[in-house]
Design a protein around this motif. Sequence first.
Motif, PDB file in Angstrom:
ATOM      1  N   ASP A  36      18.312  -2.671  -3.189  1.00 49.80           N
ATOM      2  CA  ASP A  36      17.841  -2.528  -1.699  1.00 49.80           C
ATOM      3  C   ASP A  36      18.961  -1.770  -0.821  1.00 49.80           C
ATOM      4  O   ASP A  36      18.667  -1.381   0.194  1.00 49.80           O
ATOM      5  CB  ASP A  36      17.837  -3.981  -0.907  1.00 49.80           C
ATOM      6  N   LEU A  37      19.923  -1.554  -1.626  1.00 51.06           N
ATOM      7  CA  LEU A  37      21.384  -0.760  -0.882  1.00 51.06           C
ATOM      8  C   LEU A  37      20.875   0.669  -0.259  1.00 51.06           C
ATOM      9  O   LEU A  37      21.036   0.875   1.005  1.00 51.06           O
ATOM     10  CB  LEU A  37      22.234  -0.590  -1.802  1.00 51.06           C
ATOM     11  N   PRO A  38      20.121   1.290  -0.859  1.00 49.84           N
ATOM     12  CA  PRO A  38      19.750   2.850  -0.175  1.00 49.84           C
ATOM     13  C   PRO A  38      18.874   2.433   1.134  1.00 49.84           C
ATOM     14  O   PRO A  38      19.093   3.004   2.251  1.00 49.84           O
ATOM     15  CB  PRO A  38      18.810   3.528  -1.269  1.00 49.84           C
ATOM     16  N   ALA A  39      18.067   1.378   1.021  1.00 50.04           N
ATOM     17  CA  ALA A  39      17.189   1.345   2.413  1.00 50.04           C
ATOM     18  C   ALA A  39      18.262   0.611   3.338  1.00 50.04           C
ATOM     19  O   ALA A  39      18.258   1.141   4.551  1.00 50.04           O
ATOM     20  CB  ALA A  39      16.001   0.227   2.081  1.00 50.04           C
ATOM     21  N   MET A  40      19.102  -0.303   2.879  1.00 51.30           N
ATOM     22  CA  MET A  40      20.219  -1.064   3.976  1.00 51.30           C
ATOM     23  C   MET A  40      20.969   0.145   4.703  1.00 51.30           C
ATOM     24  O   MET A  40      21.203   0.143   5.538  1.00 51.30           O
ATOM     25  CB  MET A  40      20.733  -1.790   3.410  1.00 51.30           C
ATOM     26  N   LEU A  41      21.427   1.329   3.590  1.00 47.07           N
ATOM     27  CA  LEU A  41      22.182   2.187   4.081  1.00 47.07           C
ATOM     28  C   LEU A  41      21.561   3.013   4.911  1.00 47.07           C
ATOM     29  O   LEU A  41      22.254   3.538   5.942  1.00 47.07           O
ATOM     30  CB  LEU A  41      22.695   3.112   2.857  1.00 47.07           C
ATOM     31  N   GLU A  75       5.544  -4.944   3.544  1.00 47.24           N
ATOM     32  CA  GLU A  75       4.759  -4.055   2.761  1.00 47.24           C
ATOM     33  C   GLU A  75       5.634  -3.277   1.747  1.00 47.24           C
ATOM     34  O   GLU A  75       5.581  -2.016   1.251  1.00 47.24           O
ATOM     35  CB  GLU A  75       4.017  -2.955   3.406  1.00 47.24           C
ATOM     36  N   GLY A  76       6.488  -4.140   1.023  1.00 46.25           N
ATOM     37  CA  GLY A  76       7.629  -3.572  -0.106  1.00 46.25           C
ATOM     38  C   GLY A  76       8.607  -2.714   0.551  1.00 46.25           C
ATOM     39  O   GLY A  76       9.494  -2.363  -0.108  1.00 46.25           O
ATOM     40  N   GLU A  77       8.762  -2.553   1.648  1.00 43.46           N
ATOM     41  CA  GLU A  77       9.897  -1.567   2.371  1.00 43.46           C
ATOM     42  C   GLU A  77      10.678  -2.558   3.202  1.00 43.46           C
ATOM     43  O   GLU A  77      10.383  -3.330   3.861  1.00 43.46           O
ATOM     44  CB  GLU A  77       9.231  -0.792   3.308  1.00 43.46           C
ATOM     45  N   VAL A  78      12.150  -2.261   2.990  1.00 44.24           N
ATOM     46  CA  VAL A  78      13.169  -3.168   3.637  1.00 44.24           C
ATOM     47  C   VAL A  78      13.198  -2.769   5.157  1.00 44.24           C
ATOM     48  O   VAL A  78      13.549  -1.125   5.204  1.00 44.24           O
ATOM     49  CB  VAL A  78      14.553  -2.931   2.957  1.00 44.24           C
ATOM     50  N   VAL A  79      13.027  -3.381   6.321  1.00 42.62           N
ATOM     51  CA  VAL A  79      13.073  -2.937   7.384  1.00 42.62           C
ATOM     52  C   VAL A  79      14.103  -3.734   8.325  1.00 42.62           C
ATOM     53  O   VAL A  79      14.082  -3.329   9.701  1.00 42.62           O
ATOM     54  CB  VAL A  79      11.539  -3.272   8.127  1.00 42.62           C
ATOM     55  N   GLY A  80      14.871  -4.382   7.902  1.00 40.83           N
ATOM     56  CA  GLY A  80      16.098  -5.042   8.477  1.00 40.83           C
ATOM     57  C   GLY A  80      16.907  -5.859   7.399  1.00 40.83           C
ATOM     58  O   GLY A  80      16.396  -6.157   6.409  1.00 40.83           O
ATOM     59  N   TYR A  81      18.034  -6.201   7.842  1.00 43.14           N
ATOM     60  CA  TYR A  81      19.123  -7.037   6.946  1.00 43.14           C
ATOM     61  C   TYR A  81      19.850  -7.809   8.053  1.00 43.14           C
ATOM     62  O   TYR A  81      20.021  -7.561   9.081  1.00 43.14           O
ATOM     63  CB  TYR A  81      19.596  -6.402   5.883  1.00 43.14           C
ATOM     64  N   CYS A  82      20.170  -8.870   7.419  1.00 41.99           N
ATOM     65  CA  CYS A  82      21.158  -9.821   8.132  1.00 41.99           C
ATOM     66  C   CYS A  82      22.312 -10.494   7.174  1.00 41.99           C
ATOM     67  O   CYS A  82      21.915 -10.620   5.813  1.00 41.99           O
ATOM     68  CB  CYS A  82      20.407 -11.027   8.712  1.00 41.99           C
ATOM     69  N   CYS A  83      23.391 -10.781   7.458  1.00 40.41           N
ATOM     70  CA  CYS A  83      24.393 -11.199   6.639  1.00 40.41           C
ATOM     71  C   CYS A  83      25.474 -12.055   7.445  1.00 40.41           C
ATOM     72  O   CYS A  83      25.464 -11.930   8.494  1.00 40.41           O
ATOM     73  CB  CYS A  83      25.132 -10.075   5.710  1.00 40.41           C
ATOM     74  N   LEU A  84      26.223 -12.955   6.504  1.00 32.30           N
ATOM     75  CA  LEU A  84      27.211 -13.687   6.945  1.00 32.30           C
ATOM     76  C   LEU A  84      28.486 -13.155   6.558  1.00 32.30           C
ATOM     77  O   LEU A  84      28.394 -12.892   5.203  1.00 32.30           O
ATOM     78  CB  LEU A  84      26.943 -15.108   6.531  1.00 32.30           C
ATOM     79  N   ILE A 126      18.367  -3.889  12.358  1.00 31.14           N
ATOM     80  CA  ILE A 126      16.809  -3.576  12.271  1.00 31.14           C
ATOM     81  C   ILE A 126      16.432  -1.927  12.134  1.00 31.14           C
ATOM     82  O   ILE A 126      17.080  -1.317  12.966  1.00 31.14           O
ATOM     83  CB  ILE A 126      16.064  -4.217  13.583  1.00 31.14           C
ATOM     84  N   ALA A 127      15.712  -1.662  11.446  1.00 31.87           N
ATOM     85  CA  ALA A 127      15.140  -0.239  11.385  1.00 31.87           C
ATOM     86  C   ALA A 127      14.580   0.249  12.644  1.00 31.87           C
ATOM     87  O   ALA A 127      13.903  -0.620  13.368  1.00 31.87           O
ATOM     88  CB  ALA A 127      14.099   0.107  10.230  1.00 31.87           C
ATOM     89  N   GLU A 128      14.818   1.349  13.005  1.00 32.95           N
ATOM     90  CA  GLU A 128      14.486   1.835  14.256  1.00 32.95           C
ATOM     91  C   GLU A 128      13.167   1.783  14.768  1.00 32.95           C
ATOM     92  O   GLU A 128      12.789   1.055  15.763  1.00 32.95           O
ATOM     93  CB  GLU A 128      15.062   3.424  14.495  1.00 32.95           C
ATOM     94  N   ASN A 129      12.270   2.057  13.822  1.00 32.77           N
ATOM     95  CA  ASN A 129      10.955   1.857  14.030  1.00 32.77           C
ATOM     96  C   ASN A 129      10.474   0.381  13.834  1.00 32.77           C
ATOM     97  O   ASN A 129       9.017   0.127  14.167  1.00 32.77           O
ATOM     98  CB  ASN A 129      10.008   2.710  13.102  1.00 32.77           C
ATOM     99  N   GLN A 130      11.088  -0.504  13.570  1.00 36.81           N
ATOM    100  CA  GLN A 130      10.892  -2.013  13.714  1.00 36.81           C
ATOM    101  C   GLN A 130      11.364  -2.952  14.630  1.00 36.81           C
ATOM    102  O   GLN A 130      10.970  -3.976  14.983  1.00 36.81           O
ATOM    103  CB  GLN A 130      11.304  -2.653  12.318  1.00 36.81           C
ATOM    104  N   ARG A 131      12.028  -2.464  15.769  1.00 35.06           N
ATOM    105  CA  ARG A 131      12.745  -3.204  16.507  1.00 35.06           C
ATOM    106  C   ARG A 131      11.654  -3.487  17.727  1.00 35.06           C
ATOM    107  O   ARG A 131      10.617  -2.846  18.018  1.00 35.06           O
ATOM    108  CB  ARG A 131      13.848  -2.412  17.221  1.00 35.06           C
TER     109      ARG A 131
END
Length: 168
Positions: A11-16, A59-68, A87-92
């Motif tokens: 998932d790193l490329p999408a999170m990056l 739909e199989g695409e990473v659109v945001g992430y959260c962590c501690l 959060i991805a710009e188009n998903q806010r």
Amino acid sequence: MIHIRDAHVNDLPAMLKIYNQAVKTLVATFDLEEQSLTQREVWFRKHGERYPLIVAEEEGEVVGYCCLSAFREKPAYASTAELSIYIAENQRGKHVGSSLMAEIQQRTRELGYHAVISGITAGNAASVKLHEKFGFHLVGTLREVGYKFGEWHDVHYYEWMVSERQIS
């Protein structure tokens, strides 16, 4: 439909991409230069059992992430964590943040944390609204601690006491 799950190294490329978009356009992070995949791999490896890293997938695409993450390294802080959410710009504004926050709070309870801290740059009304919705309260402000895009920025610290009011 949003699906929340543990992040995987693939998932790193999408999170990056999400993170670097924030670096380039927002003051949500005080990084001034885009991160490389290698840098984010180091970051990724700091997460795991005690410090979950989750993604929102649509739909199989990473659109945001959260962590501690560790709030501070000293042992007395072990029951406090710092929360980050991107959060991805188009998903806010599409409830991705709420889905991530609900899951990370559940995991926070299961892990036995006492408090969670978030630093929110002044002017980020959407992040403040999200955090307040989930029981975070403003506990302090550090004035003009970050310089980005030619301006000084304040950081507001929000805290959620895990044992207090819970969101259903």
